[in-house]
Design a protein around this motif. Structure first.
Motif, PDB file in Angstrom:
ATOM      1  N   UNK A  99      -8.102   8.260  13.858  1.00 35.44           N
ATOM      2  CA  UNK A  99      -6.285   8.985  15.180  1.00 35.44           C
ATOM      3  C   UNK A  99      -4.718   8.362  14.672  1.00 35.44           C
ATOM      4  N   UNK A 100      -5.100   7.871  13.461  1.00 38.93           N
ATOM      5  CA  UNK A 100      -3.738   6.930  13.259  1.00 38.93           C
ATOM      6  C   UNK A 100      -2.725   7.808  12.091  1.00 38.93           C
ATOM      7  N   UNK A 101      -3.513   9.124  12.483  1.00 35.18           N
ATOM      8  CA  UNK A 101      -2.339   9.263  10.803  1.00 35.18           C
ATOM      9  C   UNK A 101      -1.830  10.963  12.143  1.00 35.18           C
ATOM     10  N   UNK A 102      -0.732  11.321  11.643  1.00 36.83           N
ATOM     11  CA  UNK A 102      -0.497  12.798  12.906  1.00 36.83           C
ATOM     12  C   UNK A 102      -0.829  13.644  11.854  1.00 36.83           C
ATOM     13  N   UNK A 103      -0.618  15.346  12.255  1.00 37.75           N
ATOM     14  CA  UNK A 103      -1.500  16.306  11.242  1.00 37.75           C
ATOM     15  C   UNK A 103      -1.230  16.853  10.415  1.00 37.75           C
ATOM     16  N   UNK A 104       0.781  15.602   9.878  1.00 33.54           N
ATOM     17  CA  UNK A 104       0.958  15.949   8.444  1.00 33.54           C
ATOM     18  C   UNK A 104       0.811  15.197   7.552  1.00 33.54           C
ATOM     19  N   UNK A 105      -0.351  13.844   7.888  1.00 28.59           N
ATOM     20  CA  UNK A 105      -0.632  12.918   6.928  1.00 28.59           C
ATOM     21  C   UNK A 105       0.114  11.581   6.905  1.00 28.59           C
ATOM     22  N   UNK A 106       0.811  11.509   8.368  1.00 26.09           N
ATOM     23  CA  UNK A 106       2.034  10.128   8.357  1.00 26.09           C
ATOM     24  C   UNK A 106       1.000   9.632   9.607  1.00 26.09           C
ATOM     25  N   UNK A 107       1.704   8.412   9.320  1.00 29.50           N
ATOM     26  CA  UNK A 107       1.141   6.705  10.016  1.00 29.50           C
ATOM     27  C   UNK A 107       2.357   7.531  11.008  1.00 29.50           C
ATOM     28  N   UNK A 108       0.677   7.579  12.256  1.00 26.60           N
ATOM     29  CA  UNK A 108       1.720   7.447  13.804  1.00 26.60           C
ATOM     30  C   UNK A 108       1.488   5.447  14.675  1.00 26.60           C
ATOM     31  N   UNK A 109       0.967   4.289  13.893  1.00 24.55           N
ATOM     32  CA  UNK A 109       1.332   3.360  14.362  1.00 24.55           C
ATOM     33  C   UNK A 109       1.898   2.531  12.690  1.00 24.55           C
ATOM     34  N   UNK A 110       2.348   1.408  13.345  1.00 21.81           N
ATOM     35  CA  UNK A 110       2.489   0.620  11.671  1.00 21.81           C
ATOM     36  C   UNK A 110       1.249   0.592  11.249  1.00 21.81           C
ATOM     37  N   UNK A 111       1.081   0.803   9.363  1.00 24.99           N
ATOM     38  CA  UNK A 111       0.060   0.612   8.825  1.00 24.99           C
ATOM     39  C   UNK A 111      -1.142  -0.540   8.667  1.00 24.99           C
ATOM     40  N   UNK A 112       0.519  -1.921   9.105  1.00 24.48           N
ATOM     41  CA  UNK A 112      -0.666  -2.854   8.792  1.00 24.48           C
ATOM     42  C   UNK A 112      -2.417  -2.708  10.068  1.00 24.48           C
ATOM     43  N   UNK A 113      -1.962  -2.177  11.293  1.00 25.81           N
ATOM     44  CA  UNK A 113      -2.984  -1.905  12.583  1.00 25.81           C
ATOM     45  C   UNK A 113      -3.603  -0.410  12.863  1.00 25.81           C
ATOM     46  N   UNK A 114      -3.041  -0.228  10.705  1.00 24.85           N
ATOM     47  CA  UNK A 114      -4.197   1.542  11.502  1.00 24.85           C
ATOM     48  C   UNK A 114      -4.962   1.478   9.983  1.00 24.85           C
ATOM     49  N   UNK A 115      -5.559   0.025   9.255  1.00 21.42           N
ATOM     50  CA  UNK A 115      -6.891  -0.001   8.516  1.00 21.42           C
ATOM     51  C   UNK A 115      -7.745  -0.507   8.947  1.00 21.42           C
ATOM     52  N   UNK A 116      -8.744   0.705   8.749  1.00 15.48           N
ATOM     53  CA  UNK A 116     -10.655   0.381   9.297  1.00 15.48           C
ATOM     54  C   UNK A 116     -10.711  -1.015   8.199  1.00 15.48           C
ATOM     55  N   UNK A 117     -10.727  -0.315   6.605  1.00 17.57           N
ATOM     56  CA  UNK A 117     -11.582  -0.958   5.679  1.00 17.57           C
ATOM     57  C   UNK A 117     -10.943  -0.699   4.457  1.00 17.57           C
ATOM     58  N   UNK A 170       1.158  -1.457   0.426  1.00 10.83           N
ATOM     59  CA  UNK A 170       0.043  -0.012   0.230  1.00 10.83           C
ATOM     60  C   UNK A 170       0.744   1.200   0.190  1.00 10.83           C
ATOM     61  N   UNK A 171       0.923   1.745  -0.874  1.00 10.94           N
ATOM     62  CA  UNK A 171       1.436   3.544  -0.838  1.00 10.94           C
ATOM     63  C   UNK A 171      -0.292   3.884  -1.348  1.00 10.94           C
ATOM     64  N   UNK A 172      -0.125   5.268  -0.428  1.00 11.86           N
ATOM     65  CA  UNK A 172      -1.558   6.600  -0.372  1.00 11.86           C
ATOM     66  C   UNK A 172      -1.066   7.410   0.187  1.00 11.86           C
ATOM     67  N   UNK A 173      -1.298   8.549  -1.006  1.00 14.26           N
ATOM     68  CA  UNK A 173      -1.049   9.858  -0.863  1.00 14.26           C
ATOM     69  C   UNK A 173      -1.537  10.296   0.490  1.00 14.26           C
ATOM     70  N   UNK A 174      -0.711  11.169   1.035  1.00 14.79           N
ATOM     71  CA  UNK A 174      -1.493  11.872   2.201  1.00 14.79           C
ATOM     72  C   UNK A 174      -2.271  12.472   2.044  1.00 14.79           C
ATOM     73  N   UNK A 175      -2.839  13.063   0.920  1.00 11.03           N
ATOM     74  CA  UNK A 175      -3.912  14.147   0.924  1.00 11.03           C
ATOM     75  C   UNK A 175      -5.353  13.283   0.281  1.00 11.03           C
ATOM     76  N   UNK A 176      -4.696  11.973   0.824  1.00 12.39           N
ATOM     77  CA  UNK A 176      -5.877  10.419   0.417  1.00 12.39           C
ATOM     78  C   UNK A 176      -6.006   9.806   2.275  1.00 12.39           C
TER      79      UNK A 176
END
Length: 259
Positions: free
Chosen positions: A73-91, A32-38
């Motif tokens: 709550x898994x993204x910071x104000x710049x759109x970067x992941x606070x936690x491992x991305x595999x634990x950040x996905x809801x759907x 997964x590579x997701x642009x921060x604005x998305x």
């Protein structure tokens, strides 16, 4: 099913089928590579929906693509992941059934053709988001890829609540509106004592009537609760609302379950 609006079928899929779907998702998320604005957080609370999804073309145009939606709550104000991305996905949605061979095989299985970290999903009716004329033509399939318990976020239902129509609709907003979607009507305050939990083992299937009221609670455990869900519509003499957020596209018309 006709009395309560839902039906539990234990061991509908094998452990191997469940593991194949979970392994495939691990591969998809790893790439997964997701642009921060998305980077859109998934929500079912009305104001959060309008803010996070209603103003986002990323959500509105996801019906014929595989896209990622994240827990709050898994993204910071710049759109970067606070936690491992595999634990950040809801759907992940909304076209796994069309483009991924593992999920396509499950969705079109002959069995279907016969008639951890996780936020809460507030009480709702699927027909709020997937409206048809007449009502009663939408059926949800909810497949437990792991054991779903009261502690890790199993589904809860109000038995018989599918018999009174729907209370609100999420529709596409008029061009020029501040959001892409808006709600018509309002969700009533439900009595929590009316809900019953439906724990289910890995491989189990819950059939969900489009108008039955259901929810899931916050995952308070250390265990994940992965599930694969999709909806089918009885096409005969049924009209799919052009106001629904999800629309078939020339690239991906709604596929027939039997082809």
């Amino acid at each position: 099913f006709h009395k309560d609006g839902f039906l539990v079928l234990e061991r509908f899929f094998t452990a191997e089928e469940c593991d194949s779907m979970r392994n495939q998702i691990q591969r998809i998320v790893a790439e997964m590579e997701v642009p921060p604005h998305c980077r859109t957080e998934f929500s079912t609370k009305e104001q959060e929906q309008l803010q996070e999804q209603g103003s986002s073309d990323y959500f509105l145009t996801s019906g014929d693509k595989i896209r990622f939606f994240f827990e709050k709550g898994v993204l910071d104000e710049r759109g970067n992941f606070r936690i491992p991305k595999e634990k950040s996905v809801s759907k992940i949605g909304h076209a796994l059934h069309a483009y991924d061979p593992v999920f396509k095989q499950i969705t079109h299985s002959s069995k279907v053709q016969q008639p951890g970290i996780g936020g809460e999903v507030t009480p709702h009716q699927d027909a709020t988001f997937l409206h048809t004329e007449p009502l009663g033509r939408i059926l949800g399939f909810w497949i437990a890829l792991e054991d779903a318990t009261r502690e890790n976020g199993c589904l809860w239902f109000i038995p018989g609540s599918h018999t009174s129509g729907i209370n609100r609709r999420m529709v596409r907003a008029a061009p020029g509106s501040s959001t892409c979607v808006e709600f018509v009507g309002s969700e009533p305050a439900y009595d929590n004592s009316q809900f019953i939990p439906l724990p289910i083992s890995k491989g189990g299937l819950i059939l969900i009537h489009g108008e039955v009221v259901h929810k899931s609670e916050l995952n308070s455990s250390e265990s994940s609760r992965h599930a694969f869900t999709f909806h089918v519509m009885e096409a005969k003499d049924t009209s799919w609302s052009k106001e629904n957020w999800l629309q078939p596209t020339p690239e991906l018309p709604f596929p027939s379950l039997y082809t």
